[in-house]
Design an enzyme around this catalytic site. Structure first.
Site, mmCIF file in Angstrom:
data_model
loop_
_atom_site.group_PDB
_atom_site.id
_atom_site.type_symbol
_atom_site.label_atom_id
_atom_site.label_comp_id
_atom_site.label_asym_id
_atom_site.label_seq_id
_atom_site.Cartn_x
_atom_site.Cartn_y
_atom_site.Cartn_z
ATOM 1 N N HIS A 67 -4.645 -3.627 6.155
ATOM 2 C CA HIS A 67 -4.509 -3.839 4.708
ATOM 3 C C HIS A 67 -5.903 -4.191 4.174
ATOM 4 O O HIS A 67 -6.221 -5.352 3.927
ATOM 5 C CB HIS A 67 -3.501 -4.948 4.424
ATOM 6 C CG HIS A 67 -3.379 -5.280 2.960
ATOM 7 N ND1 HIS A 67 -2.971 -4.369 2.020
ATOM 8 C CD2 HIS A 67 -3.644 -6.419 2.282
ATOM 9 C CE1 HIS A 67 -2.977 -4.930 0.828
ATOM 10 N NE2 HIS A 67 -3.386 -6.183 0.952
ATOM 11 N N ASP B 264 0.838 -1.201 0.000
ATOM 12 C CA ASP B 264 0.000 0.000 0.000
ATOM 13 C C ASP B 264 0.876 1.255 0.000
ATOM 14 O O ASP B 264 0.584 2.226 -0.696
ATOM 15 C CB ASP B 264 -0.936 -0.019 1.212
ATOM 16 C CG ASP B 264 -1.664 -1.353 1.318
ATOM 17 O OD1 ASP B 264 -2.295 -1.743 0.324
ATOM 18 O OD2 ASP B 264 -1.557 -2.021 2.362
#
Ligand code: NAD
Ligand code: LMR
Length: 332
Positions: free
Chosen positions: A195, A167
């Site tokens: 996540h 990410d």
């Protein structure tokens, strides 16, 4: 390799990878074996775990690794026995688990994948090095790391981490694209939380070629398309590729473990690890924080100022992770 190179070599370390015959494994193993993760003077013994249906594919992967003749690769073990795969392991990549399909959220995988991390946590507890560093990639990775850690009661929970580096890398890639610079010019953007779609890429301390990201980009873009793109990138890739991200995930796993192992050179990196109450995150939740790494240790940066928007985002992630934790309470 010349005599000088040989003299600087360290003793081999044992690196375990689960799901080694899967898509991420196929990209990850070559980066580890080439020295990208643990350094060019660090020999490696790879200990690869698969389930029975994956064993034939794993044999092929092992053949190809041998055929790559990596100087650092001292040995390869391929097995379906977790107590062999994790034996004396110094570093472990927990990848093996099912990926989602395009109609699922990552949290929907918890029922299918959560139980895997019970047995693997117990096996790590029994046989791995007491200093083992574990990164969990298999989704939902924060909660799977929590499950593994809860079942490895003799190993400090801080040695169990989950990967939000993908990410972070996505955030860097989007900022670089938007500012028309290379990703190397983007520093110190990091991820808060889970996540999952609630993750929050915090731009407030990031710089783009030395300028504050919040001066380079307006808040409409940062809180709109930027956040949306980073948070939903996993699904966009599944829709486009027909399979979940693999090469970029492997690359992020290498970045995560390399910085933990070798240091982050003072840069902020995103690592999900069990909270010690930092920023009001309930103790034990595996949450992504701004971190630095030095001498093999992760240090959470504890004193960043939090504005109301960031607090809102942190709270959304706490709520999502508490819900996931509740759903797996029988596995902890
Ligand atoms: P894949 O299906 O290609 O490979 C998974 C492999 O794991 C298969 O070979 C399978 O046989 C093996 N496996 C399944 N159960 C196992 C077990 N109990 N022990 C050992 N091996 C086992 O999947 P992939 O694309 O490699 O993705 C793996 C996982 O990583 C998925 O859960 C995916 O959602 C996740 N993922 C996470 C991130 C992240 O940023 N955290 C990014 C991408 C993918
Ligand atoms: C990703 O972020 O690409 C992975 O977690 C795969 C997924 O399911 O989104």
């Amino acid at each position: 390799m010349g005599d000088e190179g040989e003299r600087n070599m360290r003793p081999p370390i044992r690196v375990a990878v689960t799901g080694a015959a899967g898509n991420i494994g196929y990209a990850l193993l070559w980066r580890i074996a080439s020295g990208d993760c643990f350094g060019k003077n660090q020999p490696i013994i790879l200990q690869l775990l698969e389930i029975p249906p994956g064993m034939q594919r794993l044999e092929g992967v092992v053949m190809e690794l041998r055929d790559s003749a990596f100087p650092l690769l001292h040995d390869i073990i391929g097995t379906e026995d977790s107590s062999l795969a994790f034996k004396d392991a110094d570093a472990i990549f927990l990848v093996g688990s099912r990926p989602r399909t395009k109609d699922m959220d990552r949290a929907d995988l918890v029922a299918a994948n959560g139980p895997i991390f019970v047995g693997q946590g117990k096996a790590i507890n029994m046989v791995a090095s007491r200093n083992v560093k574990v990164v969990t990639v298999g989704n939902p990775c924060n909660t799977n790391a929590l499950i593994a850690s809860a079942n490895a009661t003799d190993i400090p929970s801080q040695q169990f981490t989950a990967m939000t580096r993908l990410d972070q890398n996505r955030a860097m890639g989007q900022m670089a694209l938007h500012a028309n610079v290379t990703p190397a010019k983007v520093l110190d953007v990091f991820i808060w939380g889970n996540h999952s779609n609630t993750m929050y890429p915090d731009p407030r301390f990031a710089t783009i070629d030395g300028r504050k990201a919040t001066d380079v980009f307006d808040s409409e873009w940062l809180q709109g398309p930027f956040l949306e793109t980073v948070a939903t990138r996993g699904k966009a890739i599944i829709v486009s590729r027909g399979a979940s991200s693999a090469a970029s995930a492997a690359s992020a796993a290498v970045d995560h473990m390399r910085d933990w192992w070798q240091g982050s050179n003072g840069r902020i990196v995103s690592i999900a690890l069990p909270s010690e109450g930092w920023y009001g995150v309930p103790k034990g939740l595996v949450f992504s924080f701004p971190c630095t790494c030095e001498a093999g240790k992760i240090k959470v940066i504890e004193d960043l100022p939090i504005d109301s928007y960031t607090q809102l985002k942190i709270d959304e992630n706490i709520a999502a992770l508490l819900e996931e934790r509740e759903a797996v309470s029988d596995l902890l």
